[in-house]
Design an enzyme around this catalytic site. Structure first.
Site, short mmCIF file in Angstrom:
data_model
loop_
_atom_site.label_atom_id
_atom_site.label_comp_id
_atom_site.label_asym_id
_atom_site.label_seq_id
_atom_site.Cartn_x
_atom_site.Cartn_y
_atom_site.Cartn_z
N ARG A 181 13.58 -22.20 -19.35
CA ARG A 181 12.09 -22.37 -19.02
C ARG A 181 11.91 -21.75 -17.48
NH1 ARG A 181 13.15 -27.14 -21.54
NH2 ARG A 181 13.58 -28.29 -19.53
N ARG A 182 12.81 -20.85 -17.51
CA ARG A 182 12.87 -20.31 -15.92
C ARG A 182 12.69 -18.81 -15.98
NH1 ARG A 182 17.99 -23.50 -13.07
NH2 ARG A 182 16.98 -25.88 -13.54
N CYS A 231 -3.04 -8.93 -7.92
CA CYS A 231 -4.11 -9.65 -8.53
C CYS A 231 -3.25 -10.41 -9.82
CB CYS A 231 -5.24 -8.56 -9.21
SG CYS A 231 -6.24 -7.93 -7.63
N ARG A 284 -4.86 -14.32 -10.00
CA ARG A 284 -5.70 -15.00 -8.90
C ARG A 284 -6.99 -14.68 -8.79
NH1 ARG A 284 -7.16 -12.04 -5.04
NH2 ARG A 284 -6.13 -9.97 -4.66
N SER A 285 -7.43 -13.38 -9.33
CA SER A 285 -8.77 -12.93 -9.43
C SER A 285 -8.83 -11.65 -10.13
CB SER A 285 -8.95 -12.32 -7.85
OG SER A 285 -10.14 -11.74 -7.76
N GLN A 286 -9.92 -11.47 -10.99
CA GLN A 286 -10.39 -10.36 -12.04
C GLN A 286 -11.69 -9.75 -11.85
OE1 GLN A 286 -10.02 -10.22 -16.01
NE2 GLN A 286 -8.18 -9.17 -15.58
N ASP A 287 -11.87 -8.44 -11.55
CA ASP A 287 -13.08 -7.91 -11.73
C ASP A 287 -13.12 -7.67 -13.27
OD1 ASP A 287 -15.02 -5.90 -11.97
OD2 ASP A 287 -14.39 -4.86 -10.36
N ASN A 301 -5.85 -5.30 -17.99
CA ASN A 301 -4.75 -6.02 -17.73
C ASN A 301 -4.19 -6.80 -19.01
OD1 ASN A 301 -6.43 -7.11 -14.75
ND2 ASN A 301 -4.60 -5.71 -14.84
N TYR A 353 -19.36 -8.57 -10.86
CA TYR A 353 -20.20 -8.05 -9.59
C TYR A 353 -21.49 -7.85 -9.76
CZ TYR A 353 -15.85 -7.56 -6.85
OH TYR A 353 -14.54 -7.91 -5.87
#
Length: 282
Positions: free
Chosen positions: A137-138, A157, A183-186, A194, A226
């Site tokens: 699990r690593r 990202c 963490r963040s997506q346009d 992605n 946006y």
């Protein structure tokens, strides 16, 4: 119809109808004219794609799958942080005069760490563990190294890919699944890009590990549209949907480091017209 289309439309609709706005707040991104780039966003979006059912390319518009694969090879196979090693120009804006994007992405994959059984970089460790200890699990890669952030031209990202193996009833081979943390997506510019990138990465790693490619689970902390993208998104999600394309890999490739974009086979990709000249916040 493509299930990826359904997921994309549902996600965008949810953001537009139930999201919160950053308008009037202090934000880092801005448009080329200097105007702040505000967003409508949803926190903690989770989408699931089962590659055993279909490849998750949207058909509302075409996703450039060979370019997706080239970028994922740039990061995880070539382990490069230099845009001169990439065929597209999507990273040029963040590159310095030498072509480097700093200690980001491929640089992090290629960093060698010491383990009890030897020294390995992140991708080599994944491949070794899937061969020798697949139910660990690593098994993961992580591109978000805090000590190097000040030397990255852009913080990662999509940064954490966690591999997990299951033995499905009635299947002779194990199934390889992936959890992708972002963490963040346009959403307009990058969502399906992605998704397709990491679906291809999952397919490649599964093939060389003698496993079936299973689920890709995509976790997005801040999924945003946006302000200048809202009318584009509204038009895009109103388009007709088509059947998902058939996407496969050259079955002769058994070494992860031998894959090229020529080994990606895309068939029957029917889609809507491309969206051109999308403004990109910087």
């Amino acid at each position: 119809m493509s299930k990826a289309d359904d997921i994309f439309v549902d996600m965008c609709t949810d953001i537009l109808e139930n999201g919160t706005t950053t308008e009037g707040q202090k934000v880092r991104p801005h448009w080329e004219d200097g105007t702040p780039a505000y967003t409508i966003k949803r926190f903690g979006v989770c989408n699931r794609y089962d590659l055993r059912e279909e490849f998750p390319a949207i058909t509302l518009r075409r996703t450039a799958l060979k370019s997706c694969m080239d970028e994922v090879l740039w990061i995880y196979q070539r382990k490069s942080n230099n845009v001169h090693d990439l065929h597209s120009h999507i990273w040029d804006e963040w590159a310095d005069e030498t072509g480097s994007i700093g200690k980001a992405y491929g640089y992090q994959v290629g960093k060698v760490s010491h383990y009890a059984d030897g020294d390995y970089d992140q991708m080599d460790r994944v491949l070794k563990d899937l061969r020798e200890n697949p139910y660990s699990r690593r098994i993961m890669t992580n591109l978000y190294t805090f000590s190097d952030l000040s030397e990255m031209h852009l913080y990662p990202c999509a940064y954490n890919a966690i591999y997990n193996v299951t033995q499905e009833p009635g299947e002779s081979r194990p199934t390889l699944n992936m959890l992708l943390v972002q963490r963040s997506q346009d959403v307009l510019a990058a969502n399906n890009w992605n998704v397709c990138q990491y679906a291809i990465l999952l397919m490649m790693v599964a093939q060389v590990s003698n496993m079936n490619a299973g689920e890709l689970v995509h976790m997005i902390a801040d999924a945003h549209i946006y302000d200048r993208h809202v009318p584009i998104i509204r038009e895009l999600i109103s388009r007709p949907r088509h059947t998902a394309p058939k996407v496969s890999l050259n079955p002769e490739v058994t070494d992860f480091y031998q894959f090229t974009t020529d080994d990606l086979i895309v068939e029957d990709y029917e889609c809507g017209p491309q969206v051109k000249n999308i403004p990109i916040a910087i």
